[in-house]
Every structure is written in structure tokens, then in C-alpha cells.
Design a protein around this motif. Structure first.
Motif, PDB file in Angstrom:
ATOM      1  N   VAL A 147       0.842  -1.195   0.000  1.00 28.46           N
ATOM      2  CA  VAL A 147       0.000   0.000   0.000  1.00 28.46           C
ATOM      3  C   VAL A 147       0.878   1.246   0.000  1.00 28.46           C
ATOM      4  O   VAL A 147       0.636   2.194  -0.767  1.00 28.46           O
ATOM      5  CB  VAL A 147      -0.985  -0.008   1.191  1.00 28.46           C
ATOM      6  N   GLU A 148       1.913   1.269   0.828  1.00 29.64           N
ATOM      7  CA  GLU A 148       2.797   2.439   0.863  1.00 29.64           C
ATOM      8  C   GLU A 148       3.488   2.631  -0.489  1.00 29.64           C
ATOM      9  O   GLU A 148       3.627   3.763  -0.962  1.00 29.64           O
ATOM     10  CB  GLU A 148       3.830   2.319   1.983  1.00 29.64           C
ATOM     11  N   LYS A 149       3.895   1.552  -1.111  1.00 23.33           N
ATOM     12  CA  LYS A 149       4.524   1.652  -2.432  1.00 23.33           C
ATOM     13  C   LYS A 149       3.553   2.247  -3.456  1.00 23.33           C
ATOM     14  O   LYS A 149       3.920   3.109  -4.257  1.00 23.33           O
ATOM     15  CB  LYS A 149       4.996   0.265  -2.881  1.00 23.33           C
ATOM     16  N   ALA A 150       2.295   1.832  -3.404  1.00 22.52           N
ATOM     17  CA  ALA A 150       1.281   2.381  -4.314  1.00 22.52           C
ATOM     18  C   ALA A 150       1.071   3.867  -4.053  1.00 22.52           C
ATOM     19  O   ALA A 150       0.958   4.659  -4.995  1.00 22.52           O
ATOM     20  CB  ALA A 150      -0.035   1.619  -4.166  1.00 22.52           C
ATOM     21  N   ILE A 151       1.022   4.246  -2.775  1.00 29.79           N
ATOM     22  CA  ILE A 151       0.866   5.668  -2.431  1.00 29.79           C
ATOM     23  C   ILE A 151       2.043   6.466  -2.978  1.00 29.79           C
ATOM     24  O   ILE A 151       1.866   7.528  -3.583  1.00 29.79           O
ATOM     25  CB  ILE A 151       0.724   5.849  -0.903  1.00 29.79           C
ATOM     26  N   LEU A 152       3.256   5.965  -2.768  1.00 24.03           N
ATOM     27  CA  LEU A 152       4.448   6.655  -3.274  1.00 24.03           C
ATOM     28  C   LEU A 152       4.423   6.753  -4.791  1.00 24.03           C
ATOM     29  O   LEU A 152       4.784   7.798  -5.349  1.00 24.03           O
ATOM     30  CB  LEU A 152       5.709   5.923  -2.809  1.00 24.03           C
ATOM     31  N   ASP A 153       3.995   5.694  -5.463  1.00 18.84           N
ATOM     32  CA  ASP A 153       3.911   5.716  -6.929  1.00 18.84           C
ATOM     33  C   ASP A 153       2.942   6.790  -7.416  1.00 18.84           C
ATOM     34  O   ASP A 153       3.239   7.520  -8.361  1.00 18.84           O
ATOM     35  CB  ASP A 153       3.464   4.352  -7.467  1.00 18.84           C
ATOM     36  N   VAL A 154       1.801   6.894  -6.752  1.00 24.78           N
ATOM     37  CA  VAL A 154       0.806   7.904  -7.145  1.00 24.78           C
ATOM     38  C   VAL A 154       1.339   9.310  -6.892  1.00 24.78           C
ATOM     39  O   VAL A 154       1.198  10.198  -7.739  1.00 24.78           O
ATOM     40  CB  VAL A 154      -0.533   7.673  -6.410  1.00 24.78           C
ATOM     41  N   ILE A 155       1.970   9.518  -5.760  1.00 22.83           N
ATOM     42  CA  ILE A 155       2.538  10.839  -5.457  1.00 22.83           C
ATOM     43  C   ILE A 155       3.599  11.200  -6.501  1.00 22.83           C
ATOM     44  O   ILE A 155       3.642  12.335  -6.988  1.00 22.83           O
ATOM     45  CB  ILE A 155       3.119  10.879  -4.029  1.00 22.83           C
ATOM     46  N   ALA A 156       4.440  10.233  -6.842  1.00 21.94           N
ATOM     47  CA  ALA A 156       5.517  10.480  -7.806  1.00 21.94           C
ATOM     48  C   ALA A 156       4.967  10.806  -9.186  1.00 21.94           C
ATOM     49  O   ALA A 156       5.424  11.760  -9.827  1.00 21.94           O
ATOM     50  CB  ALA A 156       6.444   9.266  -7.874  1.00 21.94           C
ATOM     51  N   THR A 157       3.977  10.039  -9.631  1.00 24.04           N
ATOM     52  CA  THR A 157       3.479  10.233 -10.996  1.00 24.04           C
ATOM     53  C   THR A 157       2.448  11.351 -11.087  1.00 24.04           C
ATOM     54  O   THR A 157       2.597  12.267 -11.896  1.00 24.04           O
ATOM     55  CB  THR A 157       2.887   8.926 -11.558  1.00 24.04           C
ATOM     56  N   GLN A 158       1.415  11.286 -10.275  1.00 28.46           N
ATOM     57  CA  GLN A 158       0.344  12.289 -10.352  1.00 28.46           C
ATOM     58  C   GLN A 158       0.818  13.654  -9.842  1.00 28.46           C
ATOM     59  O   GLN A 158       0.376  14.684 -10.347  1.00 28.46           O
ATOM     60  CB  GLN A 158      -0.878  11.832  -9.556  1.00 28.46           C
ATOM     61  N   GLY A 159       1.696  13.638  -8.840  1.00 28.14           N
ATOM     62  CA  GLY A 159       2.213  14.896  -8.296  1.00 28.14           C
ATOM     63  C   GLY A 159       3.440  15.399  -9.017  1.00 28.14           C
ATOM     64  O   GLY A 159       3.919  16.502  -8.749  1.00 28.14           O
ATOM     65  N   GLY A 160       3.983  14.574  -9.937  1.00 28.24           N
ATOM     66  CA  GLY A 160       5.168  14.976 -10.696  1.00 28.24           C
ATOM     67  C   GLY A 160       6.384  15.185  -9.811  1.00 28.24           C
ATOM     68  O   GLY A 160       7.226  16.018 -10.092  1.00 28.24           O
ATOM     69  N   LYS A 161       6.487  14.416  -8.742  1.00 28.40           N
ATOM     70  CA  LYS A 161       7.538  14.642  -7.761  1.00 28.40           C
ATOM     71  C   LYS A 161       8.718  13.688  -7.874  1.00 28.40           C
ATOM     72  O   LYS A 161       9.729  13.879  -7.211  1.00 28.40           O
ATOM     73  CB  LYS A 161       6.955  14.564  -6.353  1.00 28.40           C
ATOM     74  N   GLY A 162       8.612  12.631  -8.662  1.00 29.08           N
ATOM     75  CA  GLY A 162       9.684  11.649  -8.726  1.00 29.08           C
ATOM     76  C   GLY A 162       9.773  10.875  -7.413  1.00 29.08           C
ATOM     77  O   GLY A 162       9.030  11.140  -6.464  1.00 29.08           O
ATOM     78  N   ASP A 163      10.694   9.928  -7.361  1.00 31.01           N
ATOM     79  CA  ASP A 163      10.795   9.059  -6.188  1.00 31.01           C
ATOM     80  C   ASP A 163      11.200   9.797  -4.919  1.00 31.01           C
ATOM     81  O   ASP A 163      10.597   9.610  -3.867  1.00 31.01           O
ATOM     82  CB  ASP A 163      11.783   7.920  -6.455  1.00 31.01           C
ATOM     83  N   ASP A 164      12.226  10.640  -5.006  1.00 38.38           N
ATOM     84  CA  ASP A 164      12.691  11.366  -3.818  1.00 38.38           C
ATOM     85  C   ASP A 164      11.646  12.358  -3.325  1.00 38.38           C
ATOM     86  O   ASP A 164      11.394  12.468  -2.128  1.00 38.38           O
ATOM     87  CB  ASP A 164      14.003  12.096  -4.107  1.00 38.38           C
TER      88      ASP A 164
END
Length: 95
Positions: A58-75
Motif C-alpha cells: 500500500v505504501e509503495k502504491a501511495i508513493l507511486d501515485v505521489i511520484a506520478t500524479q504529483g510529478g515529484k519523482g521518487d525522492d
């Protein structure tokens, strides 16, 4: 919470009922754009359950959404998640 206007929508993931297993992390990714909008509007996330597999996925999915939808990348996604954790908007009760 619905009567108070604090809860507007509920999404359910049934991993044990039916032919196809649907997991929370699947729903987060499927609704990624909406999930990101909720976060930007101050949504709170509560994750409860299995620490060894479910919570990590679940945390990985949340991070993926933040990175892609938020345009923030992994860091940037990790930093954003830490920020909402510090605001008590991301809480976990895992075991």
C-alpha cells in the motif's frame, strides 16, 4: 463522518470475495488521479493490517501515485509522504 460532511466517498477492495482479487494498492493505483487530488486537499490516510506484505504494498502504491500524479519523482514522493506523516495525515496500525 458522512453526516458531518467530512466523508464524501468510500472505496472498497475485496481480496477474498469473488473470482478476482482486488487489493487496496490496486484501488489506489486505479484511482491515482483522484487519490492525488484528495491528498492535495488535505485527505488523511489510515492503513491497518498486515505489516509484512499489505502495508508495504500500500505504501509503495501511495508513493507511486505521489511520484506520478504529483510529478515529484521518487525522492519528492518520499519527502511528501514524510510531510503528511508529520502532519498526522498518514497513520498506520500494522502488525
Amino acid at each position: 463522518y458522512r453526516q458531518q460532511g467530512l466523508l464524501h466517498e468510500t472505496s472498497l477492495a475485496w481480496s477474498r470475495d469473488g473470482k478476482e482479487k482486488v487489493y487496496v494498492q490496486d484501488m489506489i493505483r486505479q484511482q491515482g488521479e483522484q487519490f492525488w487530488q484528495w491528498l492535495e486537499r488535505g485527505a488523511h490516510i489510515y492503513v491497518c493490517g498486515d505489516a509484512s506484505r499489505m502495508a508495504k504494498s500500500v505504501e509503495k502504491a501511495i508513493l507511486d501515485v505521489i511520484a506520478t500524479q504529483g510529478g515529484k519523482g521518487d525522492d519528492g514522493a518520499a519527502e511528501y509522504l514524510n510531510e503528511i506523516r508529520e502532519e498526522n495525515r498518514y497513520q498506520r496500525d500494522i502488525y
